[in-house]
Design a protein around this motif. Sequence first.
Motif, PDB file in Angstrom:
ATOM      1  N   GLY A 191     -37.236  36.603  41.427  1.00 12.16           N
ATOM      2  CA  GLY A 191     -36.119  36.257  42.671  1.00 12.16           C
ATOM      3  C   GLY A 191     -35.343  35.633  42.737  1.00 12.16           C
ATOM      4  N   LEU A 192     -35.948  34.330  41.642  1.00 11.70           N
ATOM      5  CA  LEU A 192     -35.477  33.066  41.578  1.00 11.70           C
ATOM      6  C   LEU A 192     -34.129  33.317  40.793  1.00 11.70           C
ATOM      7  CD1 LEU A 192     -35.991  30.689  43.143  1.00 11.70           C
ATOM      8  CD2 LEU A 192     -37.484  29.513  40.774  1.00 11.70           C
ATOM      9  N   VAL A 193     -34.570  34.234  40.058  1.00 10.77           N
ATOM     10  CA  VAL A 193     -33.491  34.275  38.729  1.00 10.77           C
ATOM     11  C   VAL A 193     -32.276  35.742  38.828  1.00 10.77           C
ATOM     12  CG1 VAL A 193     -33.509  35.220  36.652  1.00 10.77           C
ATOM     13  CG2 VAL A 193     -34.989  34.760  36.545  1.00 10.77           C
ATOM     14  N   ALA A 194     -32.749  35.762  39.693  1.00 13.48           N
ATOM     15  CA  ALA A 194     -31.534  36.589  40.458  1.00 13.48           C
ATOM     16  C   ALA A 194     -30.957  35.711  41.022  1.00 13.48           C
ATOM     17  CB  ALA A 194     -32.494  37.785  41.636  1.00 13.48           C
ATOM     18  N   PHE A 241     -43.985  43.519  36.803  1.00  8.55           N
ATOM     19  CA  PHE A 241     -44.286  44.110  37.643  1.00  8.55           C
ATOM     20  C   PHE A 241     -44.684  43.725  39.032  1.00  8.55           C
ATOM     21  CE2 PHE A 241     -46.166  46.323  33.986  1.00  8.55           C
ATOM     22  CZ  PHE A 241     -45.310  47.629  34.093  1.00  8.55           C
ATOM     23  N   ALA A 242     -44.358  42.558  39.364  1.00  2.12           N
ATOM     24  CA  ALA A 242     -44.467  41.863  40.079  1.00  2.12           C
ATOM     25  C   ALA A 242     -43.998  41.583  41.589  1.00  2.12           C
ATOM     26  CB  ALA A 242     -45.931  40.849  40.797  1.00  2.12           C
ATOM     27  N   ASN A 243     -42.516  41.568  40.832  1.00  3.75           N
ATOM     28  CA  ASN A 243     -41.469  40.991  40.370  1.00  3.75           C
ATOM     29  C   ASN A 243     -40.954  41.405  42.492  1.00  3.75           C
ATOM     30  OD1 ASN A 243     -38.047  40.061  40.712  1.00  3.75           O
ATOM     31  ND2 ASN A 243     -37.619  40.979  39.103  1.00  3.75           N
ATOM     32  N   ASP A 248     -30.190  42.517  37.455  1.00  2.00           N
ATOM     33  CA  ASP A 248     -30.849  43.864  36.374  1.00  2.00           C
ATOM     34  C   ASP A 248     -32.563  43.638  35.729  1.00  2.00           C
ATOM     35  OD1 ASP A 248     -31.117  46.002  34.534  1.00  2.00           O
ATOM     36  OD2 ASP A 248     -30.809  44.603  32.725  1.00  2.00           O
ATOM     37  N   PRO A 249     -32.975  44.524  36.278  1.00  2.00           N
ATOM     38  CA  PRO A 249     -34.749  44.113  36.441  1.00  2.00           C
ATOM     39  C   PRO A 249     -35.528  44.044  34.789  1.00  2.00           C
ATOM     40  CG  PRO A 249     -34.358  45.912  37.593  1.00  2.00           C
ATOM     41  CD  PRO A 249     -32.514  45.490  36.892  1.00  2.00           C
TER      42      PRO A 249
END
Lengths: 113, 551
Positions: free
Chosen positions: B158-161, B414-416, B168-169
Amino acid sequence: MSDLQAEEPAETAYQRVERSEEFQGLKRTFRNFVFPWVAIFLVWYFAYVLLANYAHDFMSTRIGDSSITVALVLGLGQFASTFAITMLYASWANKKFDPHADALREEIEGENR
Amino acid sequence: MNRTLLLEVPEPGQQVGSPILNIAIFGVFVAITMVVVFWASRNNKSAADYYAAGRNFTGPQNGVAIAGDYLSAASFLGIAGAIALNGYDGFLYSIGFLVAWLVALLLVAELLRNTGKFTMADVLSFRLKERPVRLAAAFATLAVVFFYLLAQMAGAGGLVALLLGVTDPTQQGIVIAVVGALMILYVLVGGMKGTTWVQIIKAVLLIVGAAVISFWVLAKFGFNFSSLLDAAVARAGEGGQALLEPGKQYGKSDLSRLDFISLAIALVLGTAGLPHVLTRFYTVPDGREARRSVVWAIWLIGIFYLLTLALGYGAGALVGPDVIAAAPGKGNSAAPLLAYVLGGEILLGVISAVAFATILAVVAGLTITAATSFAHDIYANVIRKGQVNPDGELKVARITVVVIGLVAIVGGIFANGQNIAFLVALAFCVAASANLPTIIYSLFWKRFNTSGALWSIYGGLTSTIVLIIFSPVVSGKVDPVTGTSLSMIKDTAVDFHWFPLDNPGIITIPLAFVLGIVGTFLSKEPPHPEKFAEMEVRSLTGAGSEKAVTH
């Protein structure tokens, strides 16, 4: 783990210490202090949780004409009690517990060498 | 309200900050800590060095490191976000997380330090049958670490986003992999010593950062906390008063209230069973320093949680729940967005770097704990029955570090997007069910035996995992408003839940305590009074405890 296994099944040095009046006194001191305080903070914590859960109106009471609620004050009370019990335990342990524990420890470690 | 304060508030969903600046500031943190880790690791020789930092940290140093280990991304991002969105109910997490430390201080820290060596299993195997209890304790340790790791790595996504503008996943996955790889490097090179220094640096940055932002927020409101609350209420619009009252999140129904009690039990009893907290007590020279470290940790953690009140309500007042809920990472983005609104790109960059550092440091602490448990408990003592040279054991520990790092990366991908405070709560539940009863019984109950330990650990562990799998967390929870799934399984057609609560602690923790008693009385194992005498005397006096390594 034990460096005393060779002495089994005769009574070990640790068992002698465990039976001693000094050690039983130390254990009593420890349990008499720690167990009641554990009970106190757990009861206070769960009382608070149950209030937050089931006494919504009481907890939502505003203090004076501010937006501070009873819930917030009691929540901060949990912080205050945690800090207080921590310092109480630390000072009790330093003054009342450590001297006796140290004396016993020196006795035991002297005996084992 | 915001307009009058002349702050530039982003529109809902707007990308904020400069990704390059964020990466640069984080890069500086990584460079500095890497130097420290190499410097700290120059004396890593023995197992005690690698697993327990030679037991040479002082109480205050270890206390700061404990705070660094404990104040995870869940505390920082998760609680601030929970307060911003759910108001008072978010604060309830911090109270449980803090009060829990009294269990560790009064009942566990010193006694554990005086009787064990590297892991919780050392204490259990003192007087119980070594191989079965080590194996059981190691399984429980690995399970707690797994849930906790998932929580941290999910937060990283989440932080990266939010911070790097990567939506993009696949690209998010790449960033998670880079964070994981860095962590592996830290732990491989630095062992417990390097990990501890990373935690100390990170704890200082985190607490100072939170203090600066809180001060800033309070200054905006003339240091009147009540006005800050008013602003948060006003910004939330209709129904905003609920932010000040308990029950916004958990007061919806009788079931959700029960869920909250369950959570409260898991939080307060979980800390003293968290393996990465327990291993920290072995990094100091004796029981007395273990006590000092907990005292330091309680003050630092308590002060930090008080600051999260200002952060959370500040984010609610100055950023606004609508903007937070629309940001990538939702509640987890409240603190970074608040930093952006107050201090622009630079403060956002600093706070993001601190958040990344937090994830990195906590994941490193978890990984070294899991590696110690696997190499020391399972490999050296169960598989090789203690017939192992120290180099072989350390080699296994290092391989385990790499494997766990890879698991963390894959799990994180996966838990993203899962709620991190909530995943951490599950880890606490496993720790309170599988670990705490056995620790308490083996320290305080003379009659306790191997069978009791196995019943309690395996019973607590499996009941928790089974109830979680069949809870609404995994399947069947649907948002009544949007119709989308709130469970791990995103397909709303898949619903196999039958256990109504999100957190199973109210069932599994008492069950594990009872199983410990039942298992003990069902066994015919002869008692070992000489072992219990040794353990009791050592635990209280500190006689014969593991000494610090001198170089």
